[in-house]
Write a protein that holds these residues in place. Structure first.
Motif, PDB file in Angstrom:
ATOM      1  N   LEU A 125       0.828  -1.206   0.000  1.00  0.00           N
ATOM      2  CA  LEU A 125       0.000   0.000   0.000  1.00  0.00           C
ATOM      3  C   LEU A 125       0.864   1.259   0.000  1.00  0.00           C
ATOM      4  O   LEU A 125       2.099   1.192   0.110  1.00  0.00           O
ATOM      5  CB  LEU A 125      -0.970  -0.021   1.184  1.00  0.00           C
ATOM      6  N   ASP A 177      -7.194   0.747  -3.471  1.00  0.00           N
ATOM      7  CA  ASP A 177      -7.679  -0.035  -2.335  1.00  0.00           C
ATOM      8  C   ASP A 177      -8.350   0.923  -1.359  1.00  0.00           C
ATOM      9  O   ASP A 177      -7.674   1.719  -0.699  1.00  0.00           O
ATOM     10  CB  ASP A 177      -6.515  -0.762  -1.643  1.00  0.00           C
ATOM     11  N   ILE A 229     -10.290   1.086   2.048  1.00  0.00           N
ATOM     12  CA  ILE A 229     -10.441   0.217   3.221  1.00  0.00           C
ATOM     13  C   ILE A 229     -11.637   0.687   4.025  1.00  0.00           C
ATOM     14  O   ILE A 229     -11.661   1.817   4.534  1.00  0.00           O
ATOM     15  CB  ILE A 229      -9.162   0.244   4.083  1.00  0.00           C
ATOM     16  N   HIS A 231     -11.418  -4.568   2.260  1.00  0.00           N
ATOM     17  CA  HIS A 231     -10.604  -3.836   1.287  1.00  0.00           C
ATOM     18  C   HIS A 231     -11.316  -3.938  -0.059  1.00  0.00           C
ATOM     19  O   HIS A 231     -11.512  -5.039  -0.576  1.00  0.00           O
ATOM     20  CB  HIS A 231      -9.213  -4.455   1.176  1.00  0.00           C
ATOM     21  N   LEU A 234     -11.071  -3.328  -3.880  1.00  0.00           N
ATOM     22  CA  LEU A 234     -10.003  -3.191  -4.878  1.00  0.00           C
ATOM     23  C   LEU A 234     -10.597  -2.906  -6.251  1.00  0.00           C
ATOM     24  O   LEU A 234     -11.582  -3.541  -6.645  1.00  0.00           O
ATOM     25  CB  LEU A 234      -9.176  -4.482  -4.936  1.00  0.00           C
ATOM     26  N   GLU A 253      -3.812   3.031  -2.301  1.00  0.00           N
ATOM     27  CA  GLU A 253      -3.484   2.513  -3.626  1.00  0.00           C
ATOM     28  C   GLU A 253      -2.161   1.786  -3.530  1.00  0.00           C
ATOM     29  O   GLU A 253      -1.471   1.813  -2.498  1.00  0.00           O
ATOM     30  CB  GLU A 253      -3.379   3.680  -4.634  1.00  0.00           C
TER      31      GLU A 253
END
Length: 361
Positions: free
Chosen positions: A52, A209, A211, A320, A322, A352
């Motif tokens: 990340l 990503d 979260i 998460h 994506l 990201e």
């Protein structure tokens, strides 16, 4: 491939009295999960992760030569304040790595650490924290051994980080990291993470990503306990074989840009991880009702829009989400409109793919 003995220094050629370093290291999210480990933090199966970018730990290490070399000596600050409950974990880490960093008892250390994400967010900080600390110790060792090359520096940093927290070895480099021996990756090792050695398709460049913080509380079951429950698990061997197969498949997807395969493997891996927890003895469920609501809404959104968005999970309730960068606007709108309601205090973090640990001048 390096062995454990390669990380034991023969002798140092320089002397350093005092100084400091500062490194940041990010969290990572596994696509093919590692669950179950052997002695000395050796994984029972290989894994691959996205490194990340925004969720990271920043650690400053001050060091000063001392006269008494009989024991470890360190002050520990978290966000500028003493944090006594972190000390046992650091002490254990120092004990594990002393053989590979024989200078540790010669210095008094001041470890000052902070996270860019809330400590109580439910995001695992042990991976980023141990990786950042390992980078600092390697910077000091490089002063003592100036001939050290970059490849050895990063491999040993990953090796040391693993001894603090298994998945921390995947937080040293970016942007996709493989940990654990696997036939498709010649340089892969159980001792440290290696950068994914193939050219990744443009579909996965700057992959996003987001979260979703479903539950920010402490985990009901520690990772160590969870991994230990794989010993004697009735489905353990089949799971380890599945992980090897899925790593081969996801390698092909990352290279070819096959988003459909990527999605099916990633989501299956997340659900498999939780199914192993639900079928261990004792058994446990870390997903929350809101976790399942989010999963169902992600599936519905993907079905109705054909946008290649998917989910993965760590060993917890948070989700998460994506997706490719070129779908960012539509997916974030969907998250705000439909998923935020299932987050604790409506909190989520946008992240990201990133490049791994960075030294701060």
């Amino acid at each position: 491939m390096l062995s454990e003995k390669d990380f034991i220094p023969k002798q140092y050629t320089s002397f350093v009295q005092t100084g400091s370093f500062e490194w940041s290291a990010p969290s990572n999210i596994a696509l093919v999960k590692y669950w179950g480990k052997k002695e000395n933090q050796i994984p029972a199966n290989p894994s691959v992760s996205f490194t990340l970018n925004n969720c990271k730990t920043i650690t400053k290490l001050g060091f000063e030569k001392k006269e008494n070399n009989g024991s470890f000596s360190f002050n520990l600050l978290f966000e500028g304040k003493p944090k006594p409950d972190f000390r046992p974990k650091i002490e254990k880490f120092l004990q594990r790595v002393e053989e590979y960093l024989p200078f540790l008892k010669e210095y008094h250390f001041t470890i000052d650490t902070q996270n860019t994400f809330p400590h109580s967010s439910g995001i695992a900080s042990s991976a980023s924290g141990m990786a950042a600390l390992a980078m600092n110790f390697m910077s000091l060792e490089r002063l003592l051994n100036p001939d050290m090359d970059d490849a050895y520096f990063y491999n040993k940093a990953s090796f040391l980080a693993r001894l603090g927290s298994g998945s921390a070895c995947r937080s040293v480099k970016g942007n996709v990291v493989v940990w654990g021996e696997h036939k498709d990756f010649e340089e892969s090792s159980n001792l440290y993470g290696v950068t994914f050695p193939y050219v990744i398709h443009d579909n996965f460049k700057n992959y996003q990503d987001t979260i979703l913080l479903v539950d920010k509380g402490e985990k009901q079951v520690s990772s160590t306990v969870g991994h230990d429950l794989m010993h004697g698990h009735p489905f353990a061997q089949q799971r380890f074989e599945q992980a090897h197969d899925n790593l081969s498949k996801i390698k092909e997807a990352l290279v070819s840009g096959d988003l459909e395969s990527f999605i099916s493997i990633t989501e299956s891996e997340a659900l498999t991880l939780h199914s192993m927890m639900m079928t261990s003895m004792p058994y446990f469920i870390l997903m929350k009702p809101n976790t399942l609501e989010i999963i169902n809404r992600v599936w519905k959104f993907r079905r109705e829009t054909t946008i290649p968005v998917c989910f993965t999970l760590d060993a917890g309730a948070n989700v998460h989400v994506l997706y490719p960068e070129n779908d960012k606007v539509k997916v974030l709108e969907f998250i705000k409109n439909e998923l935020v309601a299932y987050c604790q205090n409506s909190q989520y973090i946008c992240d990201e793919i990133g490049n791994g640990a960075q030294q701060i001048a």
